[in-house]
Scaffold this motif. Structure first.
Motif, PDB file in Angstrom:
ATOM      1  N   GLY A 127      -2.902 -24.306  18.195  1.00  0.00           N
ATOM      2  CA  GLY A 127      -3.254 -25.684  17.888  1.00  0.00           C
ATOM      3  C   GLY A 127      -4.653 -25.814  17.357  1.00  0.00           C
ATOM      4  O   GLY A 127      -5.455 -24.880  17.373  1.00  0.00           O
ATOM      5  N   ARG A 140      -8.249 -35.795  15.278  1.00  0.00           N
ATOM      6  CA  ARG A 140      -6.845 -35.396  15.171  1.00  0.00           C
ATOM      7  C   ARG A 140      -6.562 -34.160  16.026  1.00  0.00           C
ATOM      8  O   ARG A 140      -7.432 -33.331  16.261  1.00  0.00           O
ATOM      9  N   GLU A 142      -3.314 -31.214  16.484  1.00  0.00           N
ATOM     10  CA  GLU A 142      -2.027 -30.663  16.066  1.00  0.00           C
ATOM     11  C   GLU A 142      -1.736 -29.423  16.909  1.00  0.00           C
ATOM     12  O   GLU A 142      -2.635 -28.615  17.158  1.00  0.00           O
ATOM     13  N   THR A 176       6.572 -29.373  18.103  1.00  0.00           N
ATOM     14  CA  THR A 176       5.286 -29.713  17.480  1.00  0.00           C
ATOM     15  C   THR A 176       4.771 -31.051  17.993  1.00  0.00           C
ATOM     16  O   THR A 176       5.550 -31.932  18.391  1.00  0.00           O
ATOM     17  N   TYR A 177       3.449 -31.166  17.995  1.00  0.00           N
ATOM     18  CA  TYR A 177       2.813 -32.433  18.356  1.00  0.00           C
ATOM     19  C   TYR A 177       1.713 -32.723  17.339  1.00  0.00           C
ATOM     20  O   TYR A 177       0.881 -31.858  17.043  1.00  0.00           O
ATOM     21  N   ARG A 178       1.707 -33.942  16.810  1.00  0.00           N
ATOM     22  CA  ARG A 178       0.676 -34.379  15.868  1.00  0.00           C
ATOM     23  C   ARG A 178       0.182 -35.749  16.286  1.00  0.00           C
ATOM     24  O   ARG A 178       0.974 -36.669  16.459  1.00  0.00           O
ATOM     25  N   SER A 179      -1.123 -35.858  16.434  1.00  0.00           N
ATOM     26  CA  SER A 179      -1.691 -37.132  16.868  1.00  0.00           C
ATOM     27  C   SER A 179      -1.731 -38.122  15.711  1.00  0.00           C
ATOM     28  O   SER A 179      -1.781 -37.746  14.545  1.00  0.00           O
ATOM     29  N   GLY A 194       0.477 -39.997  19.596  1.00  0.00           N
ATOM     30  CA  GLY A 194       1.003 -39.025  18.653  1.00  0.00           C
ATOM     31  C   GLY A 194       2.514 -38.969  18.659  1.00  0.00           C
ATOM     32  O   GLY A 194       3.180 -39.778  19.325  1.00  0.00           O
TER      33      GLY A 194
END
Length: 273
Positions: A127, A140, A142, A176-179, A194
């Motif tokens: 990440g 941000r 990710e 997956t993680y995205r803010s 997110g």
């Protein structure tokens, strides 16, 4: 004991090298004591009843001061004092930060049989954190997790978790993680808004994040530490499998508690071993 206290970090670890100094209302030092290996302070020096100031210091941590009342017995029970890393009330320097998986953990807890918990963790993930220079809200995060790296300490259970009943790792190998933004909840806490993608399904997920501080590492770099938690509902990601016992209790809870302990290195890459 006349004076007792427990010195801890924000994440609950003992601060064994802490020093407690007690001054009276004139500013005169009347007691100085050091914490033991468990971060506990015990001192038998009797104090005159009245009001005092207690200052707790430790190398690498910001000092903490509080008031204390000594009773007629001459005792002062300070309780637990939490120390923040030096600079812990400020966000890390702006720019890129790379998550170090060797010194981080991504885990989840589910209720089992309605009376206990099953703990699991993902052993492969990566990440990046980008701290915005002017507006923290624009920072941000990710992260990518290998779904097949789930480890609960039981091979049969892990195989089942990798199957289509749960993570379906053959069809969806990555989580997956995205803010999408941050909301400040204090000088060192925020809510990260997110989207989590799991089993090909995208759902909004908020992380409750605490910033634990920044410090130097043995390789000449700078590291920042964070702790974050979130709750997920399995049904939101089409993981509807369950076994209901005769008493009507689900064998596995429908809610997962996600716990993240993250250590990130300043820069675009990790140090070479």
């Amino acid at each position: 004991m006349a004076l007792t206290a427990r010195i801890r970090t924000r994440d609950g670890w003992a601060v064994s090298h802490a020093v407690v100094t007690v001054t009276d209302m004139t500013g005169t030092q009347v007691l100085r004591a050091e914490a033991d290996a468990e971060g506990t302070v015990r001192d038998a020096t009797a104090l005159t009843p009245g009001a005092y100031t207690v200052i707790v210091t430790a190398v690498g941590y910001a000092p903490a001061a509080s008031s204390a009342i000594v009773t007629a017995s001459g005792r002062a029970e300070i309780g637990t004092v939490t120390l923040a890393r030096q600079g812990g009330a400020e966000l890390p320097p702006p720019g890129p930060w790379t998550i170090d998986p060797v010194h981080s953990s991504v885990s989840a807890v589910a209720q089992h049989l309605g009376i206990s918990s099953v703990h699991g963790r993902f052993t492969e993930f990566s990440g990046r954190i980008e701290i915005a220079p002017d507006e923290v809200q624009k920072s941000r995060v990710e992260a990518v997790i290998s779904a097949a790296s789930i480890d609960t300490g039981n091979d049969m259970r892990d195989t089942h978790l990798r199957s289509a009943d749960f993570l379906d790792v053959e069809s969806y190998p990555q989580i997956t993680y995205r803010s999408a933004g941050l909301t400040a909840a204090g000088s060192d806490r925020c809510t990260v808004h997110g989207e989590l993608t799991m089993r090909g399904i995208v759902r909004p997920v908020d992380l409750s994040l605490a910033y634990l501080g920044t410090g130097a590492d043995p390789w000449g770099g700078t590291r920042a530490a964070f702790r974050a938690t979130a709750e997920l509902r399995r049904e939101d990601f089409a993981m509807n499998y369950n076994q209901v016992l005769q008493a009507g209790i689900a064998a596995i809870g429908t809610t997962l508690r996600v716990e993240l302990d993250i250590q990130a290195v300043q820069g675009d890459s990790l140090p070479q071993a």
